[in-house]
Design a protein around this motif. Structure first.
Motif, PDB file in Angstrom:
ATOM      1  N   GLY A 141       0.838  -1.184   0.000  1.00  0.00           N
ATOM      2  CA  GLY A 141       0.000   0.000   0.000  1.00  0.00           C
ATOM      3  C   GLY A 141       0.876   1.237   0.000  1.00  0.00           C
ATOM      4  O   GLY A 141       2.101   1.156  -0.022  1.00  0.00           O
ATOM      5  N   ASN A 142       0.241   2.403   0.019  1.00  0.00           N
ATOM      6  CA  ASN A 142       1.046   3.618   0.130  1.00  0.00           C
ATOM      7  C   ASN A 142       0.393   4.606   1.074  1.00  0.00           C
ATOM      8  O   ASN A 142      -0.820   4.606   1.259  1.00  0.00           O
ATOM      9  N   ARG A 143       1.223   5.450   1.649  1.00  0.00           N
ATOM     10  CA  ARG A 143       0.706   6.492   2.530  1.00  0.00           C
ATOM     11  C   ARG A 143       0.007   7.537   1.674  1.00  0.00           C
ATOM     12  O   ARG A 143       0.536   7.950   0.632  1.00  0.00           O
ATOM     13  N   SER A 144      -1.154   7.968   2.112  1.00  0.00           N
ATOM     14  CA  SER A 144      -1.820   8.994   1.319  1.00  0.00           C
ATOM     15  C   SER A 144      -1.482  10.362   1.910  1.00  0.00           C
ATOM     16  O   SER A 144      -1.152  10.485   3.080  1.00  0.00           O
ATOM     17  N   MET A 145      -1.578  11.395   1.084  1.00  0.00           N
ATOM     18  CA  MET A 145      -1.253  12.746   1.552  1.00  0.00           C
ATOM     19  C   MET A 145      -2.330  13.246   2.514  1.00  0.00           C
ATOM     20  O   MET A 145      -2.073  14.080   3.370  1.00  0.00           O
ATOM     21  N   GLY A 146      -3.578  12.736   2.299  1.00  0.00           N
ATOM     22  CA  GLY A 146      -4.666  13.152   3.176  1.00  0.00           C
ATOM     23  C   GLY A 146      -5.104  14.582   2.943  1.00  0.00           C
ATOM     24  O   GLY A 146      -5.416  15.306   3.883  1.00  0.00           O
ATOM     25  N   ILE A 147      -5.088  15.008   1.661  1.00  0.00           N
ATOM     26  CA  ILE A 147      -5.474  16.394   1.361  1.00  0.00           C
ATOM     27  C   ILE A 147      -6.616  16.415   0.343  1.00  0.00           C
ATOM     28  O   ILE A 147      -6.768  15.473  -0.439  1.00  0.00           O
ATOM     29  N   PRO A 148      -7.396  17.480   0.326  1.00  0.00           N
ATOM     30  CA  PRO A 148      -8.486  17.574  -0.656  1.00  0.00           C
ATOM     31  C   PRO A 148      -7.935  17.563  -2.077  1.00  0.00           C
ATOM     32  O   PRO A 148      -6.876  18.139  -2.341  1.00  0.00           O
ATOM     33  N   GLY A 149      -8.679  16.884  -2.969  1.00  0.00           N
ATOM     34  CA  GLY A 149      -8.269  16.859  -4.373  1.00  0.00           C
ATOM     35  C   GLY A 149      -7.315  15.728  -4.686  1.00  0.00           C
ATOM     36  O   GLY A 149      -6.914  15.539  -5.836  1.00  0.00           O
ATOM     37  N   GLU A 150      -6.958  14.941  -3.665  1.00  0.00           N
ATOM     38  CA  GLU A 150      -5.967  13.883  -3.884  1.00  0.00           C
ATOM     39  C   GLU A 150      -6.473  12.827  -4.860  1.00  0.00           C
ATOM     40  O   GLU A 150      -5.688  12.138  -5.506  1.00  0.00           O
ATOM     41  N   ASP A 151      -7.811  12.715  -4.973  1.00  0.00           N
ATOM     42  CA  ASP A 151      -8.360  11.694  -5.863  1.00  0.00           C
ATOM     43  C   ASP A 151      -8.645  12.198  -7.270  1.00  0.00           C
ATOM     44  O   ASP A 151      -9.190  11.472  -8.085  1.00  0.00           O
ATOM     45  N   LEU A 152      -8.283  13.419  -7.573  1.00  0.00           N
ATOM     46  CA  LEU A 152      -8.514  13.953  -8.912  1.00  0.00           C
ATOM     47  C   LEU A 152      -7.634  13.238  -9.928  1.00  0.00           C
ATOM     48  O   LEU A 152      -6.505  12.836  -9.601  1.00  0.00           O
ATOM     49  N   PRO A 153      -8.115  13.093 -11.165  1.00  0.00           N
ATOM     50  CA  PRO A 153      -7.253  12.556 -12.223  1.00  0.00           C
ATOM     51  C   PRO A 153      -6.005  13.418 -12.361  1.00  0.00           C
ATOM     52  O   PRO A 153      -6.079  14.643 -12.263  1.00  0.00           O
ATOM     53  N   GLY A 154      -4.893  12.740 -12.546  1.00  0.00           N
ATOM     54  CA  GLY A 154      -3.635  13.475 -12.669  1.00  0.00           C
ATOM     55  C   GLY A 154      -2.779  13.330 -11.423  1.00  0.00           C
ATOM     56  O   GLY A 154      -1.607  13.713 -11.424  1.00  0.00           O
ATOM     57  N   VAL A 155      -3.376  12.778 -10.352  1.00  0.00           N
ATOM     58  CA  VAL A 155      -2.603  12.554  -9.119  1.00  0.00           C
ATOM     59  C   VAL A 155      -2.363  11.060  -8.974  1.00  0.00           C
ATOM     60  O   VAL A 155      -3.301  10.268  -9.048  1.00  0.00           O
ATOM     61  N   PHE A 156      -1.098  10.682  -8.773  1.00  0.00           N
ATOM     62  CA  PHE A 156      -0.753   9.270  -8.647  1.00  0.00           C
ATOM     63  C   PHE A 156       0.157   9.064  -7.451  1.00  0.00           C
ATOM     64  O   PHE A 156       0.898   9.974  -7.074  1.00  0.00           O
ATOM     65  N   SER A 157       0.122   7.864  -6.904  1.00  0.00           N
ATOM     66  CA  SER A 157       1.151   7.540  -5.905  1.00  0.00           C
ATOM     67  C   SER A 157       2.396   7.100  -6.672  1.00  0.00           C
ATOM     68  O   SER A 157       2.287   6.539  -7.773  1.00  0.00           O
ATOM     69  N   ALA A 158       3.558   7.345  -6.101  1.00  0.00           N
ATOM     70  CA  ALA A 158       4.793   6.925  -6.758  1.00  0.00           C
ATOM     71  C   ALA A 158       4.798   5.408  -6.913  1.00  0.00           C
ATOM     72  O   ALA A 158       5.272   4.873  -7.913  1.00  0.00           O
ATOM     73  N   LYS A 159       4.212   4.721  -5.942  1.00  0.00           N
ATOM     74  CA  LYS A 159       4.146   3.267  -6.004  1.00  0.00           C
ATOM     75  C   LYS A 159       3.445   2.818  -7.293  1.00  0.00           C
ATOM     76  O   LYS A 159       3.918   1.919  -7.992  1.00  0.00           O
ATOM     77  N   ASP A 160       2.331   3.483  -7.624  1.00  0.00           N
ATOM     78  CA  ASP A 160       1.596   3.116  -8.838  1.00  0.00           C
ATOM     79  C   ASP A 160       2.339   3.559 -10.090  1.00  0.00           C
ATOM     80  O   ASP A 160       2.349   2.842 -11.094  1.00  0.00           O
TER      81      ASP A 160
END
Lengths: 164, 471
Positions: free
Chosen positions: B124-143
């Motif tokens: 898994g990965n740590r999430s930033m926990g901020i608004p907008g984190e799920d918008l297209p264009g945002v990825f985890s480095a793991k992914d």
């Protein structure tokens, strides 16, 4: 992105296949590259080297001039856990060895990329080098190289002398 | 080919009939959950004294060595040679395509083996926990790394690389790997084992500027010097740093230990020299900044920028903390990659798990309150460190396990069925295991496909296809 592998000078079978494909890998390590030619012209003389592993166990082996300590550990199957994981390509510090000061001072100069890897090594000392980057020469006869000691295993120092 | 870990003494004993009677029907049997570096290094050390079976969820072995190490670092993957030797050892067997926790439980494994070692890493990965984190264009480095390295679950990622600026949050080696892959000339990547679709996407990429953002200052940067040096030397790029971020750093240099000092000096050199002004691409480190919101574009449909809070540092030495100042800064960007850490997850309710630290609670590798259960690698220590760190850690766990065997803490007088029982169980459940010899068929196919494309290998991206090739 990486410095081309130094395995061109290794005599161990593991890297021989690669060496056959690219016998004259250009090596950015400069003067060290002459080791390839030195290996071809070596007098096959044997140098006595004592290895002390992470538990304090000593093994004494005869090394062919021009080989690296990494080559020796592999060839003679010395009991050093996890030694040489990246097989001489300057991508780790698992072949980290501590040399005697008198030997260390006479070794060929270290390059930035080797220092980069040594910086990550456990138990770094002032006379540390990577075993894959040092070429054993006849003047090193009788030297002792140490693997950094484990913190919690200092019991039972034994000696094991293996023949050539 | 010999494994370095085998001492001459135990090899002799094995030849003479075995330490602790290591014939096929008796002797200690250990099961390892996870076929990555931790699993293989633990196995390597245990093989002196036990028969070892490795269970891996994917059909293919090697974990992050295959899916995490950057394609342009092939020499780091040399450890695969030693892992292959381990897998081919007569007392070791690899079982791929087995999902522990779903196909078979930890309790079932503990019944079949004298000891079980959890080495399943951090998926898994740590999430930033901020608004907008799920918008297209945002990825985890793991992914993102999984995408260019062919991890089956990331094959549909399709990151949009048509924006000029990319922002990476986090300044560890993974963040620098991502930056380097985004900016490296395609010529440097086209012979590696990067996936073909990633290569094509990068060839058409419009990304020209990558900012790598950290909460704290230059003295706290988490990457190592080798990765930073590769950025500094990257062709056709220049460094774009903020001198203000480096105030007071020069004075602190003399007191730093050598590795930190050299790393800091290299950064300062990049600040001073910058690089070729004519370079088309640039990269920069940005310090004292934490993400607080991902900003959507005018159409509200995807990420178009990121809002950063400016920090100041409090405390000193190892415990330097970032504290907010109240100031904010907006950066326009179309690609945001959060590289703030991987995270382990619990895989079986029977195993204790610490959700705060996201590790299996343990004492030197012995899982808390659970005799016969051990752990090694990231699931034991947390997701930091290079392969050599995991190697040493795995050797430590193996040593502890062997000590427990010798001290009688594990009941070795009972014969355990090992893989025989588990294989039978899996068959009744319709699970198709992949043995190491079958992985070798997958391996050969990947190398063959790679050859026709002039690459080291072309990885199979689909689990079904892997299973098909493994037949």
């Amino acid at each position: 992105m990486r410095i081309p592998a130094r395995d061109h000078k290794s005599t161990s079978c593991r890297t021989r296949a690669r060496r056959d494909i690219l016998p004259f890998l250009r090596c950015d390590l400069g003067p060290r590259h002459e080791c390839l030619y030195r290996e071809k012209h070596s007098s096959d003389s044997k140098v006595l080297v004592h290895f002390v592993n992470q538990s304090g166990v000593k093994s004494s082996v005869f090394v062919t001039e021009g080989e690296t300590p990494l080559d020796v550990v592999i060839k003679k199957n010395l009991d050093i856990s996890g030694f040489g994981a990246r097989e001489g390509t300057l991508a780790c510090s698992t072949c980290h060895l501590i040399f005697e000061e008198s030997v260390y001072d006479k070794l060929e100069p270290i390059v930035d990329e080797e220092v980069d890897m040594l910086d990550l090594a456990y138990g770094l000392t002032k006379t540390s080098r990577l075993g894959c980057q040092v070429s054993v020469e006849h003047w090193m006869d009788g030297m002792t190289v140490n693997v950094p000691q484990e913190i919690n295993d200092q019991q039972g120092k034994q000696e094991a002398v293996s023949s050539k | 080919m010999k494994i370095h870990g085998l001492s001459s003494a135990s090899r002799c004993l094995a030849a003479e009939g075995g330490v602790r009677g290591l014939s096929s029907s008796s002797g200690p049997r250990v099961c390892i959950v996870g076929g990555g570096p931790a699993g293989f290094y633990t196995a390597q050390q245990l093989l002196k004294d036990a028969a070892v079976d490795i269970y891996e969820r994917l059909p293919v072995p090697f974990g992050l060595v295959r899916f995490g190490v950057a394609p342009d670092h092939p020499e780091v993957k040399n450890v695969i040679n030693t892992f292959t030797q381990t897998a081919q050892h007569e007392r070791c067997s690899f079982h791929g395509n087995v999902n522990v926790g779903k196909d078979v439980t930890i309790d079932e494994l503990r019944q079949a083996y004298h000891a079980v070692v959890l080495s399943y890493g951090a998926e898994g990965n740590r999430s930033m926990g901020i608004p907008g984190e799920d918008l297209p264009g945002v990825f985890s480095a793991k992914d993102f790394v999984g995408w260019y390295n062919g991890l089956p679950s990331n094959k549909e990622l399709h990151p949009d690389l048509s924006f000029e600026t990319a922002v990476i949050l986090g300044q560890g080696n993974v963040a620098l790997d991502v930056a380097r892959i985004l900016l490296a000339p395609v010529e440097m990547l086209k012979e590696t084992d990067i996936t073909q679709n990633a290569l094509e996407a990068l060839a058409g990429s419009k990304v020209r500027r990558v900012l790598i953002v950290g909460r704290r200052g230059p003295l706290q940067i988490a990457c190592t010097i080798k990765e930073l040096r590769e950025m500094v030397n990257l062709p056709n790029t220049r460094a774009d740093m903020l001198p203000a971020d480096f105030e007071g750093i020069a004075e602190a240099l003399k007191d730093l230990p050598r590795p930190r000092k050299r790393l800091t000096e290299l950064m300062m050199k990049a600040v001073k020299e910058g690089g070729d002004d004519k370079a088309e691409k640039c990269w920069g480190l940005r310090f004292f900044r934490s993400p607080v919101e991902v900003l959507a574009g005018a159409d509200e449909k995807r990420a178009a920028g990121i809002r950063l809070a400016l920090n100041k540092l409090e405390g000193s030495g190892e415990s330097v903390r970032a504290e907010v100042t109240g100031q904010l800064e907006d950066v326009d960007c179309g690609l945001i990659i959060s590289s703030i850490g991987y995270k382990s997850i619990p895989i079986d309710p029977a195993v204790p798990f610490d959700p705060r630290r996201a590790i299996v609670p343990n004492e030197m590798g012995r899982v808390q309150d659970t005799a016969g259960l051990y752990c090694s690698g990231w699931v034991k220590r947390g997701p930091t460190g290079v392969i050599a760190t995991t190697m040493n850690d795995s050797f430590d766990t193996a040593r502890v396990l062997i000590q427990d065997m010798e001290a009688g803490k594990l009941d070795l007088s009972v014969n355990k069925p090992g893989a025989q029982a588990i294989t039978a169980l899996l068959q009744t459940r319709g699970v198709r295991m992949v043995l190491f010899s079958q992985w070798e068929k997958i391996n050969a196919e990947e190398e063959k496909r790679g050859k026709s494309l002039g690459k080291a290998r072309e990885k199979l991206l689909d689990v079904d296809e892997m299973l098909c090739r493994a037949k």
